[in-house]
Design an enzyme around this catalytic site. Structure first.
Site, mmCIF file in Angstrom:
data_model
loop_
_atom_site.group_PDB
_atom_site.id
_atom_site.type_symbol
_atom_site.label_atom_id
_atom_site.label_comp_id
_atom_site.label_asym_id
_atom_site.label_seq_id
_atom_site.Cartn_x
_atom_site.Cartn_y
_atom_site.Cartn_z
ATOM 1 N N SER A 85 -8.187 6.950 1.543
ATOM 2 C CA SER A 85 -7.668 8.100 2.289
ATOM 3 C C SER A 85 -6.229 7.841 2.677
ATOM 4 O O SER A 85 -5.830 6.690 2.893
ATOM 5 C CB SER A 85 -8.493 8.318 3.544
ATOM 6 O OG SER A 85 -8.248 7.233 4.419
ATOM 7 N N LYS A 86 -5.473 8.906 2.789
ATOM 8 C CA LYS A 86 -4.047 8.723 3.064
ATOM 9 C C LYS A 86 -3.789 8.215 4.464
ATOM 10 O O LYS A 86 -2.710 7.782 4.784
ATOM 11 C CB LYS A 86 -3.261 9.997 2.762
ATOM 12 C CG LYS A 86 -3.498 11.160 3.660
ATOM 13 C CD LYS A 86 -2.544 12.269 3.271
ATOM 14 C CE LYS A 86 -2.825 13.502 4.098
ATOM 15 N NZ LYS A 86 -2.256 14.702 3.575
ATOM 16 N N ARG A 87 -4.818 8.242 5.306
ATOM 17 C CA ARG A 87 -4.653 7.675 6.647
ATOM 18 C C ARG A 87 -4.515 6.151 6.578
ATOM 19 O O ARG A 87 -3.972 5.529 7.472
ATOM 20 C CB ARG A 87 -5.848 8.035 7.516
ATOM 21 C CG ARG A 87 -5.732 9.439 8.033
ATOM 22 C CD ARG A 87 -6.394 9.552 9.356
ATOM 23 N NE ARG A 87 -5.708 10.545 10.156
ATOM 24 C CZ ARG A 87 -6.000 10.802 11.413
ATOM 25 N NH1 ARG A 87 -6.953 10.151 12.020
ATOM 26 N NH2 ARG A 87 -5.324 11.711 12.073
ATOM 27 N N ASN A 127 -3.953 4.337 3.301
ATOM 28 C CA ASN A 127 -3.201 3.885 2.131
ATOM 29 C C ASN A 127 -2.412 5.059 1.611
ATOM 30 O O ASN A 127 -2.887 6.172 1.675
ATOM 31 C CB ASN A 127 -4.193 3.543 1.018
ATOM 32 C CG ASN A 127 -4.453 2.077 0.901
ATOM 33 O OD1 ASN A 127 -3.528 1.283 0.956
ATOM 34 N ND2 ASN A 127 -5.693 1.735 0.724
ATOM 35 N N ARG A 139 3.567 4.300 9.407
ATOM 36 C CA ARG A 139 2.331 3.515 9.527
ATOM 37 C C ARG A 139 2.653 2.019 9.583
ATOM 38 O O ARG A 139 2.106 1.272 10.389
ATOM 39 C CB ARG A 139 1.439 3.821 8.318
ATOM 40 C CG ARG A 139 0.011 3.378 8.478
ATOM 41 C CD ARG A 139 -0.872 3.785 7.301
ATOM 42 N NE ARG A 139 -0.826 5.197 7.016
ATOM 43 C CZ ARG A 139 -0.375 5.721 5.860
ATOM 44 N NH1 ARG A 139 0.048 4.935 4.896
ATOM 45 N NH2 ARG A 139 -0.347 7.016 5.675
#
Ligand code: GLU
Length: 505
Positions: free
Chosen positions: A253-255, A257, A469
């Site tokens: 998931s883009k959260r 990676n 991030r």
């Protein structure tokens, strides 16, 4: 196999070009090539509210960048076109109506409120809370309501009892109880088909022989199998590939990676490496070697050797492999050519000129000023974020909240990014300049760069989010317990911001 093998990918153009799409494309392409067949790209854009031309363009260009070329598709044409469902939309209704005539589908006039009641009733009876059961009206009522022009959808009939058995190339027989399968909508009230109808009709009309797709579609397979039966069409062979996972085994998931192919291009990965790495997701060369080309893969391909244990997509591993490719496969001339193509070209440099030209005295100043635009993750330490006015915990929240807010932003432009950060600053009662400072450091590595909003606009959503991030991680991230609290704080902040914005309009 006597029939010509035809495989396809059928992406919906509703977001960034996902590495999962490239993964599925790669396996479809290898399978087709190995059998001297054809690989087709079809755009599934029946969800008109969410589909965009920009996303379609991005999907096509990122797959081309990877070298995963298709034999037929919206841009190259082919005998079975059009290859964009929005251009075929007038053809689907007749198929839905055919099923009504056969008694395999029905008009459904239920309102959303009535459907909620049905769901609730089924739930309290301990049944699957989907839309099922006796929803059909007597023929005269249907006639009258159609004549009155009432809104309706067309739903397929689905048995209540027994089980559907799906044959999957990798998984063998999969049994799914019919009680778990809804009376799926085939045609929506706006006359557009749903994914299920359009997908089955098009796979049939495009003579697709093998449907190789992600495992998240297994639950749709019973509906599809039933549709093939209703239409009396041969069903393609199904193969559900394992889902890619984050290193912590959760679904990629883009959260956690970067998941957009654009990111990997922007971060300086070679397309060969990305393809090579995707080829290692659940599959390996007969001799287990880690580095191989697309052609090597096609030559040794065997779909039945895909293993189902969720393959882990680990950016660090990909980075290591990329280094290997760069060191071992590029001549000095190739290396220079790649570097030029990647960074030092007009597309990348021209947009920066307006920010740089007024700030330099010699050409030698260009690189120090623009270096961060051509970097992957910046080399940052917690001390770099020391703030004159904000505590570290606040700095960390600014970065995390900006990340979450920008993850939800679908329109990546300067005004939107600025509006998002400004609203956050106001909601957190922090001066905009104070709020911007950590974001500058996260994105540019220094508070003295040109406008960080411009930098983010040019860096693009994936790289910008990845750096935010990374910055949160440089500050130690949040523990599990803290994360829950911080998410709650963010939720109430966003509600307040949205209420405020609604008040202003
Ligand atoms: N449009 C679906 C998607 O977005 C296609 C799924 C399939 O391959 O059947 O992935």
């Amino acid at each position: 196999m006597s029939q010509i093998v035809r495989t396809r990918i059928a992406p919906s153009p509703t977001g960034d070009p996902h590495v999962g799409t490239a993964y599925i494309a790669l396996f479809n392409m290898c399978f087709a090539k190995q059998h001297n067949g054809k690989f087709i790209l079809r755009i599934e854009d029946t969800d008109q509210a969410r589909s965009t031309a920009e996303s379609e363009q991005d999907i096509l260009s990122s797959l081309r960048w990877l070298g995963l070329d298709w034999d037929e598709g919206p841009d190259v044409g082919g005998e079975y076109g059009p290859y964009r469902q929005s251009e075929r939309k007038n053809d689907y209704r007749a198929y839905a109506e055919q099923l009504i005539e056969q008694g395999d589908a029905f008009y459904c006039f239920r309102t959303p409120e009535e459907l909620d009641v049905i769901r609730e009733e089924r739930k309290s009876a301990g049944l699957n809370p989907g839309i099922k059961g006796n929803l059909e009206l007597p023929a005269e009522d249907v006639e009258a309501r159609l004549a009155r022009g009432d809104a309706y959808v067309i739903r397929m009939k689905v048995p209540d009892e027994g089980a559907c058995v799906i044959d999957d190339m990798l998984r063998g027989k999969i049994e799914i109880d019919w009680s778990q399968v809804d009376c799926q909508i085939l045609l929506k009230s706006d006359g557009m088909p749903t994914y299920h109808l359009a997908n089955v009709v098009d796979d049939h009309l495009m003579a697709i022989t093998h449907v190789i797709r992600g495992e998240e579609w297994i639950n749709s397979a019973p509906k599809h199998k039933l549709l093939y039966q209703y239409f009396a069409w041969d069903m393609p062979t199904l193969c559900h590939m394992p889902l890619l996972r984050n290193p912590d085994k959760s679904k990629l998931s883009k959260r956690k990676n970067p998941t957009s192919i654009n990111y990997y291009e922007r971060a300086g990965f070679l397309p060969e490496t990305v393809v090579n790495y995707l080829g290692r997701m659940g599959w390996s060369m007969p001799d287990e070697r880690e580095k191989f080309s697309l052609n090597d893969m096609i030559e040794s391909f065997d779909l039945t050797r895909v293993s189902l244990g969720g393959p882990i997509f680990d950016v660090e591993k990909l980075q290591w492999l990329n280094g290997l490719w760069i060191r071992e496969n590029l001549t000095p001339e190739d290396f220079v050519a790649r570097a030029k193509k990647w960074a030092f070209n007009e597309n990348h440099l021209l947009p920066l000129v307006e920010h740089v030209q007024g700030r330099v005295e010699t050409l030698a100043d260009i690189l120090p000023l623009t270096g961060f635009m051509f970097s992957g993750m910046l080399d940052l330490k917690a001390e770099d974020f020391t703030h004159k006015k904000l505590e570290e915990s606040q700095v960390k929240r600014v970065l995390q909240f900006a990340l979450w807010r920008l993850e939800a932003q679908r329109h990546w432009n300067k005004d939107q990014i600025f509006a998002d950060i400004k609203a956050l600053a106001k909601g957190m009662e922090i001066k905009i300049g104070d709020c911007m400072q950590p974001i500058f450091i996260a994105i540019a590595g220094t508070p003295n760069s040109w406008s960080v909003v411009d930098s983010m606009t040019h860096l693009g959503p994936d790289m910008s989010r990845a750096r935010l991030r990374h910055a949160v991680n440089c500050l130690g991230g949040f523990s599990k317990k803290e994360s829950k609290r911080v998410e709650k704080e963010y939720q109430s902040l966003i509600e307040a911001i949205d209420a405020n914005l609604a008040g202003e309009n």
